[in-house]
Design a protein around this motif. Sequence first.
Motif, PDB file in Angstrom:
ATOM      1  N   PHE A   1      -0.154  13.840 -13.939  1.00  0.00           N
ATOM      2  CA  PHE A   1       0.519  13.567 -12.672  1.00  0.00           C
ATOM      3  C   PHE A   1      -0.498  13.346 -11.563  1.00  0.00           C
ATOM      4  CE2 PHE A   1       3.719  15.837 -15.064  1.00  0.00           C
ATOM      5  CZ  PHE A   1       4.881  15.131 -14.775  1.00  0.00           C
ATOM      6  N   LEU A   2      -0.114  12.524 -10.573  1.00  0.00           N
ATOM      7  CA  LEU A   2      -0.903  12.318  -9.367  1.00  0.00           C
ATOM      8  C   LEU A   2      -0.103  12.837  -8.184  1.00  0.00           C
ATOM      9  CD1 LEU A   2      -1.956   8.572  -9.775  1.00  0.00           C
ATOM     10  CD2 LEU A   2      -3.266  10.586 -10.444  1.00  0.00           C
ATOM     11  N   VAL A   3      -0.801  13.371  -7.192  1.00  0.00           N
ATOM     12  CA  VAL A   3      -0.179  13.724  -5.922  1.00  0.00           C
ATOM     13  C   VAL A   3      -0.777  12.784  -4.891  1.00  0.00           C
ATOM     14  CG1 VAL A   3       0.174  15.508  -4.181  1.00  0.00           C
ATOM     15  CG2 VAL A   3       0.085  16.131  -6.612  1.00  0.00           C
ATOM     16  N   ILE A   4       0.089  12.059  -4.201  1.00  0.00           N
ATOM     17  CA  ILE A   4      -0.366  11.031  -3.266  1.00  0.00           C
ATOM     18  C   ILE A   4       0.086  11.364  -1.855  1.00  0.00           C
ATOM     19  CG2 ILE A   4      -0.149   8.592  -2.656  1.00  0.00           C
ATOM     20  CD1 ILE A   4       0.187   8.073  -5.655  1.00  0.00           C
ATOM     21  N   LYS A   5      -0.851  11.254  -0.918  1.00  0.00           N
ATOM     22  CA  LYS A   5      -0.514  11.371   0.500  1.00  0.00           C
ATOM     23  C   LYS A   5      -0.144   9.963   0.961  1.00  0.00           C
ATOM     24  CE  LYS A   5      -1.972  12.868   4.968  1.00  0.00           C
ATOM     25  NZ  LYS A   5      -2.675  13.901   5.657  1.00  0.00           N
ATOM     26  N   PRO A   6       1.122   9.750   1.325  1.00  0.00           N
ATOM     27  CA  PRO A   6       1.575   8.393   1.642  1.00  0.00           C
ATOM     28  C   PRO A   6       1.049   7.888   2.981  1.00  0.00           C
ATOM     29  CG  PRO A   6       3.342   9.951   2.000  1.00  0.00           C
ATOM     30  CD  PRO A   6       2.199  10.722   1.401  1.00  0.00           C
TER      31      PRO A   6
ATOM     32  N   LYS B   1       0.848  -1.188   0.000  1.00  0.00           N
ATOM     33  CA  LYS B   1       0.000   0.000   0.000  1.00  0.00           C
ATOM     34  C   LYS B   1       0.885   1.240   0.000  1.00  0.00           C
ATOM     35  CE  LYS B   1      -3.564   2.123   2.831  1.00  0.00           C
ATOM     36  NZ  LYS B   1      -4.349   1.945   4.060  1.00  0.00           N
ATOM     37  N   LEU B   2       0.590   2.195  -0.889  1.00  0.00           N
ATOM     38  CA  LEU B   2       1.355   3.435  -0.975  1.00  0.00           C
ATOM     39  C   LEU B   2       0.646   4.576  -0.268  1.00  0.00           C
ATOM     40  CD1 LEU B   2       3.805   4.962  -2.101  1.00  0.00           C
ATOM     41  CD2 LEU B   2       2.489   5.363  -4.174  1.00  0.00           C
TER      42      LEU B   2
END
Length: 87
Positions: free
Chosen positions: A15-20, A3-4
């Motif tokens: 582009f995607l911005v991901i909250k880790p 899981k990221l």
Amino acid sequence: MKKLGIIEVIGREGFLVIKPSIGVREDLIGSRVYDSNLRRLGKIVDIIGRVEDPRIIVKLESKDLAATIRDYLVYYEHVRKERSKGR
């Protein structure tokens, strides 16, 4: 596959911005990113933000993928970089 995190922003530029949801390490750059259906979305190209609140930037394989993302939970597969034999 691990899981990221959760997608915060889906950019029109591909582009995607991901909250880790994991501890962020620099060696994650280059890892492949997938949705919950194991569809490959793209790869991690950068880590930005404050150390205590980072964000992960993913470049989509195709800009058309941005319109088809329905699940906001994403996963990653770590890609090991081979060392060059500098002779």
